[in-house]
Design a protein around this motif. Sequence first.
Motif, PDB file in Angstrom:
ATOM      1  N   SER A  80       8.152  -3.734 -15.404  1.00  0.00           N
ATOM      2  CA  SER A  80       7.152  -2.859 -14.794  1.00  0.00           C
ATOM      3  C   SER A  80       5.971  -2.664 -15.738  1.00  0.00           C
ATOM      4  CB  SER A  80       7.769  -1.500 -14.445  1.00  0.00           C
ATOM      5  OG  SER A  80       8.761  -1.638 -13.450  1.00  0.00           O
ATOM      6  N   GLY A  96       2.660 -11.856 -10.169  1.00  0.00           N
ATOM      7  CA  GLY A  96       3.817 -11.284  -9.489  1.00  0.00           C
ATOM      8  C   GLY A  96       4.386 -12.203  -8.424  1.00  0.00           C
ATOM      9  N   ILE A 116       3.712  -3.552  -5.696  1.00  0.00           N
ATOM     10  CA  ILE A 116       2.335  -3.497  -6.178  1.00  0.00           C
ATOM     11  C   ILE A 116       1.748  -2.187  -5.660  1.00  0.00           C
ATOM     12  CG2 ILE A 116       0.089  -4.634  -6.268  1.00  0.00           C
ATOM     13  CD1 ILE A 116       2.251  -6.423  -7.356  1.00  0.00           C
ATOM     14  N   GLN A 135       7.743  -8.678  -1.043  1.00  0.00           N
ATOM     15  CA  GLN A 135       7.044  -7.714  -1.881  1.00  0.00           C
ATOM     16  C   GLN A 135       6.465  -6.600  -1.019  1.00  0.00           C
ATOM     17  OE1 GLN A 135       4.334  -9.293  -4.790  1.00  0.00           O
ATOM     18  NE2 GLN A 135       5.511 -11.156  -5.111  1.00  0.00           N
ATOM     19  N   ARG A 181       9.356  -6.916  -5.619  1.00  0.00           N
ATOM     20  CA  ARG A 181       8.270  -6.413  -6.463  1.00  0.00           C
ATOM     21  C   ARG A 181       7.476  -5.369  -5.688  1.00  0.00           C
ATOM     22  NH1 ARG A 181       6.615  -8.503 -11.139  1.00  0.00           N
ATOM     23  NH2 ARG A 181       4.557  -7.991 -11.975  1.00  0.00           N
TER      24      ARG A 181
END
Length: 489
Positions: free
Chosen positions: A335, A480, A225, A194, A223
């Motif tokens: 998302s 997540g 963030i 991530q 992912r």
Amino acid sequence: MLTRTKDLLKLLAQIIVISALTFLAVRAFDAHRSDPLALWHTVVPEEMEADELDRSDWADYLRHEQRLFDQVRSDVTDRLEQAERIPSNRYYDGSPLYPGRFARDWNRSYILEPDGEARGAVVLLHGLTDSPYSLRHIGAHYQESGYVVIAIRLPGHGTVPGGLTQVTWQDWSAATRLAVREAVRRVGPAAPVQLVGFSNGGALAMLYALDVIEDERLPPVDRLILLTPMIGITEMARFAGFAGLPAIFPAFASAAWLGILPEFNPFKYNSFPVNGARQSSLLTRTLQPRIARYRRDGRLDGLPPVITFQSVVDFTVSTRAIITALHAQLPNNGSELVLFDINRNTKFGPLLRPDTETTLTRLLPVAPRDFKTTVITNAAADTSVMVERITEPGETTEQVRPLNLAYPTDVFSLSHVALPFPITDSLYGANPDPEEHYGANLGALAIRGERGVLIMSLDALVRLSWNPFWPYLLERIDEGIVAAERPRP
């Protein structure tokens, strides 16, 4: 008619030239009367550039980074004038703010290893003028969740503000690629990776995800963030380079800086060079057209889920750009945009600007929207109790979930700098951890007195520096982590 048009164009050109010359004259005058530049403004550590970064690995970067800090020690700290050897100067080795005196200097790149076998890896990308300190709490949470944490000090940061006078956004992007390579090397290509990006680091995280679509040789991530990502900034930043033109003459060297301030923060620059603003502007002007172009070409389907946390009011980045230039363009792939509303139970009453209360409705398009939105707001105008209002893509109705959180009554909104820090942060928190001390508790200061006494701007003290909704942020990050561990398609 043609002659009249030519005359108007000639007049317009003359007005533009006169305005530009006047602006430059004012900039030169301000620079001439400003405080002189200090060593930490004029020393420029020799950072690795993009091409070299792409040929290097993590060990190479750390070795070079050590040379940078050695250079700062020899060229700045050891050469300070007696008048600069004061407790409020982070570059004075006798100051309580001197980073070299702490158990860990959070200005440097670092890796956190979990106990036992790693479940995945996360790369942390800090913001402009910032350092790896800013995402340390999020990194610690990932570490506790079984992730290897790669926190890179982006070029130009962590050393002296002069480091930002020559760096380019391409250098930052190459450093991001280096950090992702190290993350994949440590956990293997099958484990989830991530990216967490704060402010300018959010733009770099998004840029890397687009680069993966363009270049299949780059390791994919699972992912993103994004915390108050710099998808768009003010239009004035476009002309930052022009504002620095008088600096070509030594007498006006200060014109290369948008702010020259005392350096009392051990993990962040207070001074801000023109080039920093210019590179951020160039980065966003590269990013936004690519997002739009990939959307038109149907190529955004290759993106991982993006979850963005953003204050509705933000003095540094454009919340509108995050909505229109990012989330409105993304596919329905999990998302989500999380917006933190103003405190509608605030007791400031008529002291708030008249348009503040309508900020959310003016920014957010009327449902149905093509993207998922979550608004963290007061359950009612007369309570500090918060709720989560979720609107799924294509829906018009909201799902409302009560949160066991409250807006502090003396806080009217979040700020751009607040999201990555809990209330217990030793530097920025209102209730700093007594087990750690970094020379000052900036977030715990409740200032009363006369103007002109403190070395810092009162604006910096008013700005909220910690996140009252920190537990919620960690909860969403945990979601997540679980989602990213599903097998890749």
